[in-house]
Design an enzyme around this catalytic site. Structure first.
Site, PDB file in Angstrom:
ATOM      1  CB  SER A 107      -0.963  -0.029   1.195  1.00  0.00           C
ATOM      2  OG  SER A 107      -1.931   0.981   1.116  1.00  0.00           O
ATOM      3  CG  ASP A 254      -2.936   4.017  -1.276  1.00  0.00           C
ATOM      4  OD1 ASP A 254      -3.715   3.907  -2.240  1.00  0.00           O
ATOM      5  OD2 ASP A 254      -2.991   3.286  -0.270  1.00  0.00           O
ATOM      6  CG  ASP A 256      -3.098  -0.702  -2.133  1.00  0.00           C
ATOM      7  OD1 ASP A 256      -3.121   0.488  -1.742  1.00  0.00           O
ATOM      8  OD2 ASP A 256      -3.643  -1.625  -1.511  1.00  0.00           O
ATOM      9  CG  ASP A 258      -6.204   0.708  -0.225  1.00  0.00           C
ATOM     10  OD1 ASP A 258      -5.448   1.710  -0.264  1.00  0.00           O
ATOM     11  OD2 ASP A 258      -6.138  -0.144   0.686  1.00  0.00           O
TER      12      ASP A 258
END
Length: 461
Positions: A107, A254, A256, A258
């Site tokens: 992440s 960010d 990833d 999410d």
């Protein structure tokens, strides 16, 4: 022995904490535990399937190979979707009806870290018990399949990415009867900071297909530059670019994708609380905010809750972490929830936080409302907030120490409904986070400093 799974899967320094062997073992253990969720007959040609995606970290290549090897050795056919946002894996796990979705990502963490987390059939993150079950059989020998019973690994990033982009665009621009694509964001000039991460292709393409004029920054991943002075944790470039290009707004993701934060036309940050407020009001207007309720965490600003209350919108609080937000949403039948950090879960379209979906719906609300993002966010003013981390303390004793609890009660009485205080032990370190919100920054600083001093005195190790 400490738990391997944290609040968001298994994480650590790639090739030191998170090794190829561990990834192999996790894949092997996951098919043993999660493979029991279905039967051979409900999959094409009687084969069970898993899907693996990753962010742009260089270590993702060897970890994906190892994880896929563990699952295919356990008899699963594995679809390697390549680089794709975490919520893309969740969506594809559901729409392709595979039994296991797996994401290799850390992440917003620095590039040297990486992580592995799983989604069950339907695209939902695993409950704690399933993670415990995986950990319990990790590395154990078992009667693995042989011959024709082992699985295959196929690679199809293009199909996976296109399916996900089609889904995202359709959330605000469903195809017309003649199969043409509407352009609800036509003329909207925005800047998108992709953090050199997993949405470097997805977000710009989805926004453009919805009609936006997109200026893209930090969308050239090289395996090493993910989150480096970019994205939602480092928004300075985005703020400068929005002002320099006279864009209407900016969005930042960010690594990833999410989560999503935003920037208004003047370069001011719009945090997750304000984004949730804007989207909650939009859903309420459309009759889609279930129970007129937004699910937030204890870290959400009191200003958000007060503003929503005036609009007839209730809030339900959970512990920090998007998994706890989702648990509450599922339990109560709520349609929207999230965190101040930019995780926003829109259950109408997703099973987890989705930064690109958040960006699309936020841009769409700017167009629909006829207001600027700055004007929309102004309806959700944030109370000044101060946070102090008190290290090297007995964090477990904070909730029972009489002097601390008396001090908290005294400050809460003085603040009344104009502020609040929160003491929260860290989940990974021997420290207590002390947070105060008040009508002025000076008073928030004062309250927080007083409480932090007492915590340090009472709980010092």
């Amino acid at each position: 022995m400490p738990k391997m799974f944290g609040t968001d899967g298994v994480r650590g320094l790639a090739n030191r904490d998170l090794t190829a062997r561990l990834a192999l073992d996790l894949g092997d253990a996951a098919v043993r535990v999660l493979g029991d969720a279905g039967t051979q007959d409900d999959q094409p040609e009687g084969r069970r399937r898993a899907l693996v995606g990753r962010d742009t970290r260089v270590s993702g290549d060897f970890l994906a190979s190892a994880l896929s090897a563990g699952m295919s050795a356990g008899g699963f056919d594995v679809i390697d979707a390549g680089i794709i946002p975490t919520p893309g894996v969740a969506y594809l796990t559901s729409v392709l009806n595979v039994e296991i979705g797996a994401v290799i990502s850390a992440s917003h963490n620095p590039m040297p870290d990486n992580g592995i987390k799983f989604f069950a059939r339907g695209g939902f993150k695993l409950p704690d018990q399933k993670e415990d079950d995986i950990e319990a059989v990790l590395g154990q020998d078992w009667d693995r399949p042989t011959g024709a019973g082992v699985g295959r690994v196929s690679h199809d990033q293009t199909t996976a990415t296109n399916l996900y982009i089609d889904h995202l665009v359709a959330t605000i621009a469903p195809l017309n009867d003649d199969k043409t694509q509407p352009k609800p964001l036509k003329g909207l000039k925005i800047v998108a900071d992709c953090a050199n991460g997993a949405t470097s292709v997805v977000a710009p393409e989805a926004l453009r297909r919805a009609g936006a004029d997109v200026i893209v920054i930090n969308a050239s991943p090289d395996g090493y530059n993910i989150n480096k002075n970019a994205g939602s944790t480092h928004p300075e470039q985005l703020q400068a670019m929005v002002k320099a290009t006279d864009a209407v707004m900016g969005v930042a993701f960010d690594g990833d994708a999410d989560r999503c934060l935003a920037v208004d036309e003047d370069g001011n940050m719009i945090n997750g609380d304000q984004i949730m407020g804007i989207l909650a009001r939009a859903k309420q207007r459309e009759g889609k905010l279930n129970h007129d309720t937004l699910v937030v965490t204890v870290m959400s600003n009191l200003g958000l809750k007060l503003a929503l209350k005036d609009m007839g919108i209730k809030t339900v609080e959970t512990a920090v972490g998007d998994r706890y937000v989702l648990e509450e949403m599922l339990k109560g039948g709520y349609s929207l929830g999230g965190e101040q950090s930019g995780h926003v879960i829109n259950r109408e379209f997703a099973t987890t936080g989705d930064g690109t979906l958040t960006a699309l719906t936020l841009c769409n609300e700017v167009v629909k409302s006829g207001k600027s993002l700055k004007e929309l966010a102004a309806d959700f003013p944030q109370l000044p907030q101060t946070l102090i981390n008190v290290p090297n303390v007995d964090k477990k004793a904070a909730a029972t120490n009489k002097r601390i609890q008396d001090a908290v009660a005294r400050e809460e009485e003085l603040l009344g409904d104009t502020g609040r205080v929160l003491l929260r032990p860290s989940g990974t370190e021997p420290l207590v986070r002390v947070m105060a919100e008040a009508a002025t920054q000076a008073y928030a600083d004062e309250v927080c400093t007083r409480l932090a001093k007492i915590v340090a005195e009472e709980l010092a190790l």
